[in-house]
Design a protein around this motif. Sequence first.
Motif, PDB file in Angstrom:
ATOM      1  N   LEU A 135       0.824  -1.211   0.000  1.00 50.99           N
ATOM      2  CA  LEU A 135       0.000   0.000   0.000  1.00 50.99           C
ATOM      3  C   LEU A 135       0.860   1.265   0.000  1.00 50.99           C
ATOM      4  CD1 LEU A 135      -2.871   1.011  -0.138  1.00 50.99           C
ATOM      5  CD2 LEU A 135      -2.982   0.879   2.353  1.00 50.99           C
ATOM      6  N   ILE A 136       1.974   1.239   0.713  1.00 50.90           N
ATOM      7  CA  ILE A 136       2.891   2.381   0.684  1.00 50.90           C
ATOM      8  C   ILE A 136       3.445   2.556  -0.725  1.00 50.90           C
ATOM      9  CG2 ILE A 136       5.136   3.228   1.475  1.00 50.90           C
ATOM     10  CD1 ILE A 136       4.415   1.988   4.237  1.00 50.90           C
ATOM     11  N   GLY A 137       3.805   1.457  -1.371  1.00 57.02           N
ATOM     12  CA  GLY A 137       4.284   1.529  -2.752  1.00 57.02           C
ATOM     13  C   GLY A 137       3.241   2.127  -3.672  1.00 57.02           C
ATOM     14  N   LEU A 138       2.002   1.702  -3.516  1.00 56.72           N
ATOM     15  CA  LEU A 138       0.901   2.243  -4.310  1.00 56.72           C
ATOM     16  C   LEU A 138       0.713   3.735  -4.033  1.00 56.72           C
ATOM     17  CD1 LEU A 138      -1.454   1.649  -6.266  1.00 56.72           C
ATOM     18  CD2 LEU A 138      -2.843   1.138  -4.247  1.00 56.72           C
ATOM     19  N   HIS A 139       0.816   4.123  -2.773  1.00 56.72           N
ATOM     20  CA  HIS A 139       0.687   5.522  -2.358  1.00 56.72           C
ATOM     21  C   HIS A 139       1.759   6.385  -3.043  1.00 56.72           C
ATOM     22  CE1 HIS A 139      -0.346   8.814   0.351  1.00 56.72           C
ATOM     23  NE2 HIS A 139       0.896   8.881   0.810  1.00 56.72           N
ATOM     24  N   VAL A 140       2.993   5.920  -3.006  1.00 61.84           N
ATOM     25  CA  VAL A 140       4.095   6.668  -3.634  1.00 61.84           C
ATOM     26  C   VAL A 140       3.899   6.745  -5.146  1.00 61.84           C
ATOM     27  CG1 VAL A 140       6.588   6.635  -4.084  1.00 61.84           C
ATOM     28  CG2 VAL A 140       5.733   6.197  -1.767  1.00 61.84           C
ATOM     29  N   LEU A 141       3.522   5.639  -5.756  1.00 57.31           N
ATOM     30  CA  LEU A 141       3.275   5.649  -7.203  1.00 57.31           C
ATOM     31  C   LEU A 141       2.122   6.592  -7.572  1.00 57.31           C
ATOM     32  CD1 LEU A 141       3.726   1.886  -8.120  1.00 57.31           C
ATOM     33  CD2 LEU A 141       5.256   3.795  -8.697  1.00 57.31           C
ATOM     34  N   ALA A 142       1.092   6.636  -6.737  1.00 61.53           N
ATOM     35  CA  ALA A 142      -0.038   7.530  -7.001  1.00 61.53           C
ATOM     36  C   ALA A 142       0.396   8.997  -6.939  1.00 61.53           C
ATOM     37  CB  ALA A 142      -1.168   7.268  -6.003  1.00 61.53           C
ATOM     38  N   VAL A 143       1.246   9.312  -5.982  1.00 69.49           N
ATOM     39  CA  VAL A 143       1.746  10.684  -5.873  1.00 69.49           C
ATOM     40  C   VAL A 143       2.563  11.041  -7.110  1.00 69.49           C
ATOM     41  CG1 VAL A 143       3.318  12.195  -4.595  1.00 69.49           C
ATOM     42  CG2 VAL A 143       1.691  10.759  -3.358  1.00 69.49           C
ATOM     43  N   ILE A 144       3.417  10.126  -7.536  1.00 69.86           N
ATOM     44  CA  ILE A 144       4.231  10.365  -8.736  1.00 69.86           C
ATOM     45  C   ILE A 144       3.333  10.535  -9.956  1.00 69.86           C
ATOM     46  CG2 ILE A 144       5.919   9.310 -10.304  1.00 69.86           C
ATOM     47  CD1 ILE A 144       7.173   8.019  -7.733  1.00 69.86           C
ATOM     48  N   PHE A 145       2.322   9.674 -10.091  1.00 66.04           N
ATOM     49  CA  PHE A 145       1.374   9.760 -11.198  1.00 66.04           C
ATOM     50  C   PHE A 145       0.659  11.114 -11.205  1.00 66.04           C
ATOM     51  CE2 PHE A 145      -3.013   9.090 -12.734  1.00 66.04           C
ATOM     52  CZ  PHE A 145      -2.750   8.714 -14.045  1.00 66.04           C
ATOM     53  N   HIS A 146       0.170  11.527 -10.035  1.00 62.54           N
ATOM     54  CA  HIS A 146      -0.514  12.819  -9.942  1.00 62.54           C
ATOM     55  C   HIS A 146       0.415  13.969 -10.310  1.00 62.54           C
ATOM     56  CE1 HIS A 146      -3.865  10.939  -7.757  1.00 62.54           C
ATOM     57  NE2 HIS A 146      -4.533  12.032  -8.081  1.00 62.54           N
ATOM     58  N   HIS A 147       1.640  13.898  -9.818  1.00 58.77           N
ATOM     59  CA  HIS A 147       2.577  15.000 -10.033  1.00 58.77           C
ATOM     60  C   HIS A 147       3.070  15.074 -11.475  1.00 58.77           C
ATOM     61  CE1 HIS A 147       5.413  18.050  -8.759  1.00 58.77           C
ATOM     62  NE2 HIS A 147       6.372  17.402  -9.358  1.00 58.77           N
ATOM     63  N   LEU A 148       3.488  13.930 -12.029  1.00 63.40           N
ATOM     64  CA  LEU A 148       4.110  13.938 -13.353  1.00 63.40           C
ATOM     65  C   LEU A 148       3.122  13.809 -14.508  1.00 63.40           C
ATOM     66  CD1 LEU A 148       7.269  11.739 -12.680  1.00 63.40           C
ATOM     67  CD2 LEU A 148       7.102  14.239 -12.710  1.00 63.40           C
ATOM     68  N   ILE A 149       2.102  13.004 -14.351  1.00 57.56           N
ATOM     69  CA  ILE A 149       1.175  12.734 -15.455  1.00 57.56           C
ATOM     70  C   ILE A 149      -0.016  13.695 -15.418  1.00 57.56           C
ATOM     71  CG2 ILE A 149      -0.255  10.997 -16.595  1.00 57.56           C
ATOM     72  CD1 ILE A 149       2.791  10.338 -16.569  1.00 57.56           C
ATOM     73  N   LEU A 150      -0.685  13.752 -14.276  1.00 59.39           N
ATOM     74  CA  LEU A 150      -1.874  14.599 -14.178  1.00 59.39           C
ATOM     75  C   LEU A 150      -1.533  16.065 -13.923  1.00 59.39           C
ATOM     76  CD1 LEU A 150      -4.263  12.317 -12.076  1.00 59.39           C
ATOM     77  CD2 LEU A 150      -4.130  12.556 -14.569  1.00 59.39           C
ATOM     78  N   LYS A 151      -0.289  16.316 -13.531  1.00 55.82           N
ATOM     79  CA  LYS A 151       0.163  17.689 -13.229  1.00 55.82           C
ATOM     80  C   LYS A 151      -0.706  18.346 -12.154  1.00 55.82           C
ATOM     81  CE  LYS A 151       3.127  17.705 -16.717  1.00 55.82           C
ATOM     82  NZ  LYS A 151       4.401  17.117 -16.506  1.00 55.82           N
ATOM     83  N   SER A 152      -1.147  17.547 -11.188  1.00 52.47           N
ATOM     84  CA  SER A 152      -1.973  18.088 -10.107  1.00 52.47           C
ATOM     85  C   SER A 152      -1.074  18.500  -8.942  1.00 52.47           C
ATOM     86  CB  SER A 152      -3.012  17.057  -9.659  1.00 52.47           C
ATOM     87  OG  SER A 152      -2.404  16.023  -8.928  1.00 52.47           O
ATOM     88  N   PRO A 153      -1.554  19.382  -8.084  1.00 48.86           N
ATOM     89  CA  PRO A 153      -0.739  19.896  -6.981  1.00 48.86           C
ATOM     90  C   PRO A 153      -0.752  19.019  -5.722  1.00 48.86           C
ATOM     91  CG  PRO A 153      -2.824  21.034  -7.017  1.00 48.86           C
ATOM     92  CD  PRO A 153      -2.821  20.088  -8.200  1.00 48.86           C
ATOM     93  N   ILE A 154      -1.085  17.746  -5.875  1.00 49.06           N
ATOM     94  CA  ILE A 154      -1.199  16.842  -4.723  1.00 49.06           C
ATOM     95  C   ILE A 154       0.069  16.852  -3.876  1.00 49.06           C
ATOM     96  CG2 ILE A 154      -1.363  14.379  -4.103  1.00 49.06           C
ATOM     97  CD1 ILE A 154      -4.024  15.336  -4.915  1.00 49.06           C
ATOM     98  N   LEU A 155       1.230  16.744  -4.501  1.00 54.89           N
ATOM     99  CA  LEU A 155       2.485  16.664  -3.767  1.00 54.89           C
ATOM    100  C   LEU A 155       2.748  17.931  -2.965  1.00 54.89           C
ATOM    101  CD1 LEU A 155       5.046  15.068  -3.123  1.00 54.89           C
ATOM    102  CD2 LEU A 155       6.054  15.978  -5.229  1.00 54.89           C
ATOM    103  N   LYS A 156       2.407  19.071  -3.519  1.00 54.27           N
ATOM    104  CA  LYS A 156       2.669  20.360  -2.858  1.00 54.27           C
ATOM    105  C   LYS A 156       1.849  20.509  -1.572  1.00 54.27           C
ATOM    106  CE  LYS A 156       3.770  22.700  -7.149  1.00 54.27           C
ATOM    107  NZ  LYS A 156       3.306  23.669  -8.142  1.00 54.27           N
ATOM    108  N   ARG A 157       0.759  19.761  -1.458  1.00 57.37           N
ATOM    109  CA  ARG A 157      -0.104  19.892  -0.281  1.00 57.37           C
ATOM    110  C   ARG A 157       0.527  19.314   0.976  1.00 57.37           C
ATOM    111  NH1 ARG A 157      -5.933  17.782  -1.879  1.00 57.37           N
ATOM    112  NH2 ARG A 157      -4.970  15.897  -1.076  1.00 57.37           N
ATOM    113  N   ILE A 158       1.454  18.364   0.820  1.00 60.78           N
ATOM    114  CA  ILE A 158       1.999  17.651   1.966  1.00 60.78           C
ATOM    115  C   ILE A 158       3.461  17.985   2.221  1.00 60.78           C
ATOM    116  CG2 ILE A 158       2.709  15.533   0.775  1.00 60.78           C
ATOM    117  CD1 ILE A 158       0.734  15.662   4.076  1.00 60.78           C
ATOM    118  N   ILE A 159       4.015  18.887   1.409  1.00 57.89           N
ATOM    119  CA  ILE A 159       5.415  19.293   1.591  1.00 57.89           C
ATOM    120  C   ILE A 159       5.449  20.644   2.275  1.00 57.89           C
ATOM    121  CG2 ILE A 159       7.510  19.997   0.372  1.00 57.89           C
ATOM    122  CD1 ILE A 159       6.936  17.864  -1.660  1.00 57.89           C
TER     123      ILE A 159
END
Length: 159
Positions: A135-159
């Motif tokens: 599940l942690i692996g899936l979580h990290v992959l989802a963040v990468i997908f959101h950041h690189l593919i969808l270009k969404s600001p998901i990563l910026k919310r938790i940094i």
Amino acid sequence: MTETIRYSNSQIALHWAVAVLVVGQYLFNEPIAQAWNAAANGLPVSFSPLILAHVGGGVLILALVIWRLVLKSQRAAPPPPDNEPALLKLAGQLAHWSLYGLLAAMSISGMAAWFGGLDAAAAAHSLLKVLLIALIGLHVLAVIFHHLILKSPILKRII
């Protein structure tokens, strides 16, 4: 560009504290595994600071997860991006609740095994360990997908 709505500073700190503790639990679990095997075979278990750190880390993770859930009830998570498909929103909610549940179950099963000597709890702890890694692996992959593919600001919310 729209403004990124962040988690609160305390939510961010709790997220990263739990992440660091979980990594530590996986990296330094060998001494407690050896101690468990020795105790299961009737051999004496000598004191090790790494065993104490693993047990204390598990208790601390549970406390921090509970704290995070209390904060979540008081301060909702930032909403998903407007353009995020409903299926991804649902998957994100399920993944986050599953992470909370697995982290709590890992801590509780570890305590039940270590302090109660329960073999079933130890077996559950071992199984949950694999599920949590996945599940942690899936979580990290989802963040990468959101950041690189969808270009969404998901990563910026938790940094």
